[in-house]
Scaffold this active site. Structure first.
Site, PDB file in Angstrom:
ATOM      1  N   HIS A 132       1.866   0.787 -13.153  1.00 26.38           N
ATOM      2  CA  HIS A 132       2.521  -0.456 -13.571  1.00 26.38           C
ATOM      3  C   HIS A 132       4.036  -0.245 -13.589  1.00 26.38           C
ATOM      4  CE1 HIS A 132       2.868  -4.359 -15.438  1.00 26.38           C
ATOM      5  NE2 HIS A 132       3.749  -3.831 -16.277  1.00 26.38           N
ATOM      6  N   MET A 140      -3.713  -6.638  -7.232  1.00 20.48           N
ATOM      7  CA  MET A 140      -3.165  -7.779  -7.963  1.00 20.48           C
ATOM      8  C   MET A 140      -4.244  -8.748  -8.435  1.00 20.48           C
ATOM      9  SD  MET A 140      -0.165  -6.751  -7.932  1.00 20.48           S
ATOM     10  CE  MET A 140       0.766  -8.101  -8.622  1.00 20.48           C
ATOM     11  N   ASN A 198      -4.315   2.922 -13.247  1.00 29.22           N
ATOM     12  CA  ASN A 198      -3.410   1.921 -12.651  1.00 29.22           C
ATOM     13  C   ASN A 198      -1.965   2.410 -12.691  1.00 29.22           C
ATOM     14  OD1 ASN A 198      -2.638  -0.659 -11.594  1.00 29.22           O
ATOM     15  ND2 ASN A 198      -2.081  -1.322 -13.663  1.00 29.22           N
ATOM     16  N   GLY A 206       0.790  -1.232   0.000  1.00 25.94           N
ATOM     17  CA  GLY A 206       0.000   0.000   0.000  1.00 25.94           C
ATOM     18  C   GLY A 206       0.822   1.282   0.000  1.00 25.94           C
ATOM     19  N   SER A 207       2.055   1.217  -0.494  1.00 25.28           N
ATOM     20  CA  SER A 207       2.860   2.453  -0.481  1.00 25.28           C
ATOM     21  C   SER A 207       2.310   3.469  -1.477  1.00 25.28           C
ATOM     22  CB  SER A 207       4.345   2.158  -0.735  1.00 25.28           C
ATOM     23  OG  SER A 207       4.562   1.777  -2.073  1.00 25.28           O
ATOM     24  N   ASN A 208       1.776   3.008  -2.603  1.00 22.15           N
ATOM     25  CA  ASN A 208       1.161   3.949  -3.550  1.00 22.15           C
ATOM     26  C   ASN A 208      -0.117   4.548  -2.959  1.00 22.15           C
ATOM     27  OD1 ASN A 208       2.496   4.165  -6.377  1.00 22.15           O
ATOM     28  ND2 ASN A 208       2.754   2.022  -5.795  1.00 22.15           N
TER      29      ASN A 208
HETATM   30  C1  GRF Z   1       3.853  -1.352  -7.413  1.00 29.31           C
HETATM   31  O1  GRF Z   1       5.188  -1.597  -7.803  1.00 29.31           O
HETATM   32  C2  GRF Z   1       2.961  -1.286  -8.635  1.00 29.31           C
HETATM   33  O2  GRF Z   1       3.599  -0.838  -9.782  1.00 29.31           O
HETATM   34  C3  GRF Z   1       2.533  -2.709  -8.816  1.00 29.31           C
HETATM   35  O3  GRF Z   1       2.431  -3.232  -7.517  1.00 29.31           O
HETATM   36  C4  GRF Z   1       3.286  -2.525  -6.619  1.00 29.31           C
HETATM   37  C5  GRF Z   1       2.460  -2.089  -5.466  1.00 29.31           C
HETATM   38  O4  GRF Z   1       3.197  -1.538  -4.424  1.00 29.31           O
HETATM   39  N1  GRF Z   1       1.316  -2.749  -9.600  1.00 29.31           N
HETATM   40  P1  GRF Z   1       2.455  -0.876  -3.182  1.00 29.31           P
HETATM   41  O5  GRF Z   1       1.482  -1.901  -2.613  1.00 29.31           O
HETATM   42  O6  GRF Z   1       1.741   0.359  -3.656  1.00 29.31           O
HETATM   43  O7  GRF Z   1       3.536  -0.560  -2.190  1.00 29.31           O
END
Ligand code: GRF
Length: 180
Positions: free
Chosen positions: A102, A83, A100, A12-14
Protein backbone atom coordinates in the site's frame (compact mmCIF):
# COMPACT_ATOMS: atom_id res chain seq x y z
CA UNK A 1 10.65 -24.08 -1.99
CA UNK A 2 7.59 -21.91 -1.33
CA UNK A 3 4.86 -21.36 -3.89
CA UNK A 4 2.99 -18.15 -4.63
CA UNK A 5 0.00 -16.77 -6.48
CA UNK A 6 0.01 -13.08 -7.43
CA UNK A 7 -3.11 -10.97 -8.06
CA UNK A 8 -2.74 -7.76 -10.09
CA UNK A 9 -4.92 -5.27 -11.93
CA UNK A 10 -2.55 -2.78 -13.55
CA UNK A 11 0.98 -2.04 -14.69
CA UNK A 12 2.40 -4.90 -12.69
CA UNK A 13 5.72 -3.35 -11.66
CA UNK A 14 5.47 -4.94 -8.20
CA UNK A 15 4.60 -8.30 -9.79
CA UNK A 16 7.60 -7.96 -12.11
CA UNK A 17 9.96 -7.10 -9.24
CA UNK A 18 8.79 -10.12 -7.20
CA UNK A 19 8.93 -12.40 -10.25
CA UNK A 20 12.49 -11.35 -11.11
CA UNK A 21 13.59 -11.87 -7.50
CA UNK A 22 12.23 -15.44 -7.61
CA UNK A 23 13.90 -16.14 -10.96
CA UNK A 24 17.17 -14.71 -9.63
CA UNK A 25 16.70 -16.92 -6.53
CA UNK A 26 16.83 -13.95 -4.14
CA UNK A 27 13.43 -15.24 -3.02
CA UNK A 28 13.33 -19.00 -2.41
CA UNK A 29 10.01 -19.63 -4.05
CA UNK A 30 8.13 -19.71 -7.30
CA UNK A 31 5.15 -17.79 -8.66
CA UNK A 32 2.85 -20.55 -9.89
CA UNK A 33 0.19 -18.24 -11.31
CA UNK A 34 -0.63 -14.58 -11.93
CA UNK A 35 -4.35 -13.80 -11.88
CA UNK A 36 -5.45 -10.46 -13.37
CA UNK A 37 -8.93 -9.02 -13.06
CA UNK A 38 -8.41 -6.55 -15.93
CA UNK A 39 -8.03 -7.81 -19.49
CA UNK A 40 -5.63 -5.00 -20.39
CA UNK A 41 -3.42 -5.27 -17.29
CA UNK A 42 0.22 -4.51 -18.12
CA UNK A 43 1.15 -7.35 -15.76
CA UNK A 44 0.12 -9.87 -18.47
CA UNK A 45 2.88 -8.81 -20.87
CA UNK A 46 5.40 -8.90 -18.06
CA UNK A 47 4.30 -12.44 -17.11
CA UNK A 48 4.67 -13.55 -20.72
CA UNK A 49 8.18 -12.15 -20.97
CA UNK A 50 9.18 -13.88 -17.74
CA UNK A 51 7.46 -17.17 -18.63
CA UNK A 52 4.99 -17.10 -15.75
CA UNK A 53 1.53 -18.65 -16.15
CA UNK A 54 -1.31 -16.15 -16.07
CA UNK A 55 -5.07 -16.13 -16.33
CA UNK A 56 -7.83 -13.52 -16.43
CA UNK A 57 -10.70 -13.79 -13.98
CA UNK A 58 -13.20 -11.02 -13.25
CA UNK A 59 -13.61 -12.21 -9.61
CA UNK A 60 -17.41 -12.14 -9.92
CA UNK A 61 -17.57 -15.84 -9.03
CA UNK A 62 -15.34 -15.85 -5.96
CA UNK A 63 -15.76 -19.62 -5.43
CA UNK A 64 -14.15 -20.24 -8.81
CA UNK A 65 -11.14 -18.12 -7.83
CA UNK A 66 -10.87 -19.88 -4.46
CA UNK A 67 -10.99 -23.26 -6.24
CA UNK A 68 -8.29 -22.25 -8.71
CA UNK A 69 -6.01 -21.09 -5.89
CA UNK A 70 -6.79 -24.14 -3.75
CA UNK A 71 -5.71 -26.27 -6.70
CA UNK A 72 -2.30 -24.63 -6.45
CA UNK A 73 -2.27 -24.59 -2.62
CA UNK A 74 0.25 -21.71 -2.45
CA UNK A 75 2.13 -20.69 0.69
CA UNK A 76 1.29 -17.03 0.02
CA UNK A 77 -0.93 -14.84 -2.17
CA UNK A 78 0.62 -11.50 -3.06
CA UNK A 79 -1.60 -8.57 -4.02
CA UNK A 80 0.43 -6.39 -6.38
CA UNK A 81 -1.66 -3.42 -7.38
CA UNK A 82 -4.85 -5.47 -7.09
CA UNK A 83 -7.58 -2.85 -7.20
CA UNK A 84 -10.54 -4.79 -5.89
CA UNK A 85 -11.65 -5.34 -2.33
CA UNK A 86 -11.64 -9.07 -1.72
CA UNK A 87 -14.78 -10.53 -0.10
CA UNK A 88 -14.63 -11.99 3.40
CA UNK A 89 -15.09 -15.48 1.97
CA UNK A 90 -11.81 -15.13 0.09
CA UNK A 91 -9.92 -13.75 3.10
CA UNK A 92 -11.28 -16.58 5.28
CA UNK A 93 -10.18 -19.17 2.73
CA UNK A 94 -6.51 -18.14 3.04
CA UNK A 95 -5.81 -17.05 6.62
CA UNK A 96 -2.41 -15.35 7.15
CA UNK A 97 -1.48 -16.02 3.55
CA UNK A 98 -2.52 -12.79 1.79
CA UNK A 99 -0.04 -9.90 1.63
CA UNK A 100 -0.54 -6.43 0.13
CA UNK A 101 1.52 -3.37 -0.81
CA UNK A 102 0.00 0.00 0.00
CA UNK A 103 1.42 3.40 -0.98
CA UNK A 104 1.23 5.09 2.43
CA UNK A 105 2.62 4.82 5.93
CA UNK A 106 -0.30 2.84 7.32
CA UNK A 107 -2.35 3.32 9.44
CA UNK A 108 -2.36 6.71 7.71
CA UNK A 109 -4.17 7.14 4.39
CA UNK A 110 -5.96 3.87 3.78
CA UNK A 111 -7.86 3.15 0.60
CA UNK A 112 -7.62 4.82 -2.78
CA UNK A 113 -5.42 7.78 -3.78
CA UNK A 114 -3.22 7.42 -0.71
CA UNK A 115 -0.44 9.66 -2.10
CA UNK A 116 -2.90 12.42 -2.97
CA UNK A 117 -4.46 12.10 0.50
CA UNK A 118 -1.01 12.60 2.06
CA UNK A 119 -0.23 15.59 -0.18
CA UNK A 120 -3.52 17.22 0.77
CA UNK A 121 -2.47 16.96 4.41
CA UNK A 122 0.87 18.62 3.55
CA UNK A 123 2.88 15.61 4.68
CA UNK A 124 6.63 15.99 4.25
CA UNK A 125 7.32 12.27 4.72
CA UNK A 126 5.39 9.61 2.88
CA UNK A 127 6.15 5.96 2.22
CA UNK A 128 5.01 2.45 1.49
CA UNK A 129 3.78 -0.45 3.63
CA UNK A 130 3.76 -4.21 3.16
CA UNK A 131 1.08 -5.81 5.32
CA UNK A 132 -1.05 -8.90 5.88
CA UNK A 133 -4.59 -8.57 4.56
CA UNK A 134 -7.46 -8.94 6.99
CA UNK A 135 -11.19 -8.31 6.70
CA UNK A 136 -10.97 -4.52 6.68
CA UNK A 137 -9.22 -2.41 4.07
CA UNK A 138 -5.50 -1.75 4.72
CA UNK A 139 -5.66 -2.65 8.43
CA UNK A 140 -3.78 -5.95 8.68
CA UNK A 141 -0.53 -6.55 10.56
CA UNK A 142 2.37 -4.54 9.15
CA UNK A 143 5.39 -6.50 7.94
CA UNK A 144 7.59 -3.63 6.71
CA UNK A 145 7.43 0.12 6.07
CA UNK A 146 9.79 2.67 4.60
CA UNK A 147 9.40 6.43 4.43
CA UNK A 148 11.09 9.20 2.44
CA UNK A 149 11.10 12.97 2.33
CA UNK A 150 9.08 14.51 -0.49
CA UNK A 151 10.09 18.15 -0.06
CA UNK A 152 11.47 19.41 -3.38
CA UNK A 153 10.13 16.42 -5.35
CA UNK A 154 7.52 16.74 -8.10
CA UNK A 155 4.72 14.19 -8.46
CA UNK A 156 6.59 12.09 -11.03
CA UNK A 157 9.66 11.97 -8.80
CA UNK A 158 7.51 11.04 -5.81
CA UNK A 159 5.94 8.10 -7.67
CA UNK A 160 9.29 6.97 -9.07
CA UNK A 161 10.81 6.87 -5.61
CA UNK A 162 7.72 5.29 -4.07
CA UNK A 163 7.69 2.45 -6.60
CA UNK A 164 11.38 1.73 -6.06
CA UNK A 165 10.75 1.51 -2.31
CA UNK A 166 7.66 -0.67 -2.81
CA UNK A 167 9.60 -3.14 -4.95
CA UNK A 168 12.50 -3.30 -2.51
CA UNK A 169 10.47 -3.73 0.66
CA UNK A 170 8.05 -6.18 -0.99
CA UNK A 171 10.99 -8.42 -1.88
CA UNK A 172 12.55 -8.00 1.59
CA UNK A 173 9.21 -8.80 3.24
CA UNK A 174 8.78 -11.94 1.16
CA UNK A 175 12.30 -13.09 2.04
CA UNK A 176 11.45 -12.45 5.70
CA UNK A 177 8.14 -14.32 5.79
CA UNK A 178 9.35 -17.24 3.66
CA UNK A 179 12.47 -17.80 5.76
CA UNK A 180 10.79 -17.47 9.16
C1 GRF B 1 1.31 0.44 -6.21
O1 GRF B 1 1.64 1.80 -5.98
C2 GRF B 1 0.66 -0.15 -4.98
O2 GRF B 1 1.07 0.43 -3.79
C3 GRF B 1 -0.79 0.12 -5.20
O3 GRF B 1 -0.98 0.03 -6.59
C4 GRF B 1 0.24 0.31 -7.28
C5 GRF B 1 0.49 -0.82 -8.21
O4 GRF B 1 1.55 -0.60 -9.08
N1 GRF B 1 -1.58 -0.79 -4.40
P1 GRF B 1 2.06 -1.77 -10.04
O5 GRF B 1 0.87 -2.29 -10.83
O6 GRF B 1 2.66 -2.85 -9.18
O7 GRF B 1 3.07 -1.14 -10.95
Amino acid sequence: MKTFVVLASGTGSNFEAIAKATLEKKIKGEIKLLIVNKKNAGAIEKAEKLGIDHIYNNFKDIDSVINIINGINPDFIFLAGFMKILPEKFIDAFPNKIINVHPSLLPKYKGLHAVEQALEQNEKEIGATIHYVDKDVDTGEIIMQESFNIENLDLDEIYEKLHKIEHRIYIQSIIKITEE
